[in-house]
Design a protein around this motif. Structure first.
Motif, PDB file in Angstrom:
ATOM      1  N   ARG A  77     108.479  55.174  60.435  1.00 40.14           N
ATOM      2  CA  ARG A  77     108.438  53.708  60.301  1.00 40.14           C
ATOM      3  C   ARG A  77     109.768  53.066  60.672  1.00 40.14           C
ATOM      4  NH1 ARG A  77     105.465  50.660  56.926  1.00 40.14           N
ATOM      5  NH2 ARG A  77     107.338  49.994  55.819  1.00 40.14           N
ATOM      6  N   ARG A  78     110.883  53.761  60.433  1.00 39.28           N
ATOM      7  CA  ARG A  78     112.206  53.205  60.725  1.00 39.28           C
ATOM      8  C   ARG A  78     112.570  53.271  62.201  1.00 39.28           C
ATOM      9  NH1 ARG A  78     115.133  56.429  55.991  1.00 39.28           N
ATOM     10  NH2 ARG A  78     114.164  55.373  54.252  1.00 39.28           N
ATOM     11  N   SER A  79     111.810  54.022  62.967  1.00 38.45           N
ATOM     12  CA  SER A  79     112.144  54.200  64.381  1.00 38.45           C
ATOM     13  C   SER A  79     112.025  52.888  65.140  1.00 38.45           C
ATOM     14  CB  SER A  79     111.215  55.242  65.004  1.00 38.45           C
ATOM     15  OG  SER A  79     111.508  55.396  66.367  1.00 38.45           O
ATOM     16  N   GLU A  80     113.009  52.629  65.999  1.00 38.09           N
ATOM     17  CA  GLU A  80     112.984  51.409  66.800  1.00 38.09           C
ATOM     18  C   GLU A  80     111.870  51.456  67.841  1.00 38.09           C
ATOM     19  OE1 GLU A  80     115.843  48.965  69.863  1.00 38.09           O
ATOM     20  OE2 GLU A  80     116.781  50.296  68.412  1.00 38.09           O
ATOM     21  N   ILE A  81     111.591  52.652  68.353  1.00 38.02           N
ATOM     22  CA  ILE A  81     110.510  52.828  69.323  1.00 38.02           C
ATOM     23  C   ILE A  81     109.472  53.740  68.685  1.00 38.02           C
ATOM     24  CG2 ILE A  81     109.877  53.658  71.613  1.00 38.02           C
ATOM     25  CD1 ILE A  81     112.821  53.175  72.428  1.00 38.02           C
ATOM     26  N   ARG A 119      89.029  52.423  60.388  1.00 39.02           N
ATOM     27  CA  ARG A 119      89.821  52.169  61.589  1.00 39.02           C
ATOM     28  C   ARG A 119      90.249  50.696  61.622  1.00 39.02           C
ATOM     29  NH1 ARG A 119      88.061  52.008  67.852  1.00 39.02           N
ATOM     30  NH2 ARG A 119      90.071  52.561  68.758  1.00 39.02           N
ATOM     31  N   SER A 120      90.193  50.027  60.517  1.00 38.52           N
ATOM     32  CA  SER A 120      90.461  48.593  60.478  1.00 38.52           C
ATOM     33  C   SER A 120      91.956  48.302  60.608  1.00 38.52           C
ATOM     34  CB  SER A 120      89.937  47.977  59.181  1.00 38.52           C
ATOM     35  OG  SER A 120      90.825  48.239  58.123  1.00 38.52           O
ATOM     36  N   GLY A 121      92.247  47.065  60.936  1.00 32.76           N
ATOM     37  CA  GLY A 121      93.629  46.630  61.052  1.00 32.76           C
ATOM     38  C   GLY A 121      94.386  46.732  59.742  1.00 32.76           C
ATOM     39  N   ALA A 122      93.676  46.762  58.622  1.00 35.74           N
ATOM     40  CA  ALA A 122      94.338  46.892  57.322  1.00 35.74           C
ATOM     41  C   ALA A 122      95.096  48.212  57.219  1.00 35.74           C
ATOM     42  CB  ALA A 122      93.310  46.786  56.192  1.00 35.74           C
ATOM     43  N   VAL A 123      94.588  49.256  57.863  1.00 35.94           N
ATOM     44  CA  VAL A 123      95.267  50.553  57.832  1.00 35.94           C
ATOM     45  C   VAL A 123      96.551  50.469  58.649  1.00 35.94           C
ATOM     46  CG1 VAL A 123      95.071  53.015  58.342  1.00 35.94           C
ATOM     47  CG2 VAL A 123      93.068  51.748  57.551  1.00 35.94           C
ATOM     48  N   ALA A 124      96.480  49.896  59.852  1.00 34.31           N
ATOM     49  CA  ALA A 124      97.678  49.729  60.673  1.00 34.31           C
ATOM     50  C   ALA A 124      98.709  48.876  59.942  1.00 34.31           C
ATOM     51  CB  ALA A 124      97.316  49.094  62.015  1.00 34.31           C
ATOM     52  N   LYS A 125      98.236  47.833  59.277  1.00 32.15           N
ATOM     53  CA  LYS A 125      99.124  46.944  58.520  1.00 32.15           C
ATOM     54  C   LYS A 125      99.815  47.719  57.401  1.00 32.15           C
ATOM     55  CE  LYS A 125     100.132  42.527  57.361  1.00 32.15           C
ATOM     56  NZ  LYS A 125     101.207  41.890  58.057  1.00 32.15           N
ATOM     57  N   LYS A 126      99.048  48.527  56.675  1.00 34.58           N
ATOM     58  CA  LYS A 126      99.612  49.307  55.573  1.00 34.58           C
ATOM     59  C   LYS A 126     100.666  50.286  56.082  1.00 34.58           C
ATOM     60  CE  LYS A 126      98.318  52.801  52.188  1.00 34.58           C
ATOM     61  NZ  LYS A 126      97.274  53.704  51.749  1.00 34.58           N
ATOM     62  N   LEU A 128     102.468  50.113  58.924  1.00 33.87           N
ATOM     63  CA  LEU A 128     103.592  49.577  59.690  1.00 33.87           C
ATOM     64  C   LEU A 128     104.160  48.262  59.169  1.00 33.87           C
ATOM     65  CD1 LEU A 128     102.163  50.411  63.210  1.00 33.87           C
ATOM     66  CD2 LEU A 128     103.852  51.694  61.895  1.00 33.87           C
ATOM     67  N   GLU A 129     103.617  47.752  58.090  1.00 26.65           N
ATOM     68  CA  GLU A 129     104.081  46.480  57.540  1.00 26.65           C
ATOM     69  C   GLU A 129     105.571  46.545  57.215  1.00 26.65           C
ATOM     70  OE1 GLU A 129     102.159  43.300  54.542  1.00 26.65           O
ATOM     71  OE2 GLU A 129     102.271  45.344  53.794  1.00 26.65           O
ATOM     72  N   GLY A 130     106.294  45.497  57.609  1.00 26.90           N
ATOM     73  CA  GLY A 130     107.716  45.417  57.303  1.00 26.90           C
ATOM     74  C   GLY A 130     108.610  46.216  58.227  1.00 26.90           C
ATOM     75  N   ALA A 148     101.817  40.508  65.307  1.00 28.91           N
ATOM     76  CA  ALA A 148     101.873  39.056  65.162  1.00 28.91           C
ATOM     77  C   ALA A 148     102.639  38.635  63.914  1.00 28.91           C
ATOM     78  CB  ALA A 148     100.460  38.480  65.128  1.00 28.91           C
ATOM     79  N   GLU A 149     102.493  39.386  62.831  1.00 28.36           N
ATOM     80  CA  GLU A 149     103.047  38.966  61.544  1.00 28.36           C
ATOM     81  C   GLU A 149     104.318  39.703  61.152  1.00 28.36           C
ATOM     82  OE1 GLU A 149      99.834  39.467  58.775  1.00 28.36           O
ATOM     83  OE2 GLU A 149      98.436  38.419  60.077  1.00 28.36           O
ATOM     84  N   ASP A 150     104.522  40.893  61.679  1.00 29.92           N
ATOM     85  CA  ASP A 150     105.691  41.686  61.310  1.00 29.92           C
ATOM     86  C   ASP A 150     106.675  41.738  62.477  1.00 29.92           C
ATOM     87  OD1 ASP A 150     105.139  42.545  58.570  1.00 29.92           O
ATOM     88  OD2 ASP A 150     103.395  43.538  59.434  1.00 29.92           O
ATOM     89  N   GLY A 151     107.649  42.598  62.373  1.00 24.58           N
ATOM     90  CA  GLY A 151     108.715  42.635  63.364  1.00 24.58           C
ATOM     91  C   GLY A 151     108.499  43.612  64.506  1.00 24.58           C
ATOM     92  N   ARG A 152     107.283  44.023  64.749  1.00 31.56           N
ATOM     93  CA  ARG A 152     107.012  44.934  65.858  1.00 31.56           C
ATOM     94  C   ARG A 152     106.622  44.143  67.102  1.00 31.56           C
ATOM     95  NH1 ARG A 152     108.783  50.154  65.801  1.00 31.56           N
ATOM     96  NH2 ARG A 152     108.773  50.856  63.656  1.00 31.56           N
ATOM     97  N   ILE A 153     107.138  44.579  68.232  1.00 30.55           N
ATOM     98  CA  ILE A 153     106.768  44.002  69.527  1.00 30.55           C
ATOM     99  C   ILE A 153     105.871  45.009  70.226  1.00 30.55           C
ATOM    100  CG2 ILE A 153     107.609  43.223  71.769  1.00 30.55           C
ATOM    101  CD1 ILE A 153     110.277  42.558  70.305  1.00 30.55           C
ATOM    102  N   ARG A 154     104.685  44.574  70.566  1.00 28.04           N
ATOM    103  CA  ARG A 154     103.710  45.468  71.194  1.00 28.04           C
ATOM    104  C   ARG A 154     104.071  45.665  72.658  1.00 28.04           C
ATOM    105  NH1 ARG A 154      97.542  44.951  69.899  1.00 28.04           N
ATOM    106  NH2 ARG A 154      96.751  46.787  70.935  1.00 28.04           N
TER     107      ARG A 154
END
Length: 196
Positions: A77-81, A119-126, A128-130, A148-154
């Motif tokens: 989770r801490r990885s920049e990439i 496979r919902s977005g809630a799992v990805a959110k959990k 990678l959130e923050g 869209a809501e956190d600090g990740r750039i797709r």
């Protein structure tokens, strides 16, 4: 009579050493063997272990390794990439199988897996959130909320983009030019990797 101290066990008074635990986990998780086949292998080798005991060893290992798993996920989770993907896996249940999902987080040095029945977005959110940095994923919309809501750039994936241009070749021959550009980029990446 003096005897040497027994090597440390996985649990106090346990019958099986760490090698047996490791063998069961690798056989089940890496070699994809069901427990009944592992049971047959042990019995064939003159070392019978009941299937329920194998299941207990597997679950005990998961419990003991949970702190290691948590650290791996936190480091990923801490990885920049960060690369992420999810793939379906059949989950056996009474009356047949249902779909489960293995979510994979990949960095330069870590691969961490997370199992979910969804496979919902809630799992990805959990997962990678923050977090912050680049997130390389396919076009699956589950990652939209994280970006869209956190600090990740797709960021996109050339392999997935290439696949679409490859499929389009039949109806749009000009897509071959894009495929050639992608190959040229792969060549540049390969040369850069060899240079270090």
């Amino acid at each position: 009579i003096v005897t040497a101290a027994a090597p440390p066990g996985v649990i106090e008074g346990g019958h099986y050493g760490p090698g047996v635990y490791a063998h069961v986990v690798v056989s089940k998780c890496d070699d994809s063997l069901p427990l009944y086949r592992i049971e047959k292998r042990f019995e064939r080798n003159g070392f019978p272990i009941n299937r329920s005991t194998l299941s207990e060893l597997l679950h005990r290992t998961a419990t003991l390794l949970l702190p290691v798993y948590n650290v791996l996920v936190q480091l990923a989770r801490r990885s920049e990439i960060l690369n992420a993907d999810e793939t379906t896996v059949p989950v056996q249940q009474q009356g047949g199988c249902k779909d489960g999902w293995i979510w994979t987080l990949v960095t330069k040095t870590i691969i961490a897996y997370h199992f979910s029945v969804s496979r919902s977005g809630a799992v990805a959110k959990k997962l990678l959130e923050g977090t912050e940095g680049l997130l390389q994923v396919d076009g699956y919309s589950a990652y939209n909320a994280v970006c869209a809501e956190d600090g990740r750039i797709r960021v996109g994936c050339w392999a997935h983009a290439r696949r679409m241009f490859f499929k389009a070749r039949k109806d749009f021959p000009q897509s071959q030019a894009v495929l050639d550009w992608i190959v040229a980029l792969y060549v540049i990446e390969t040369r850069a990797k060899k240079r270090g």
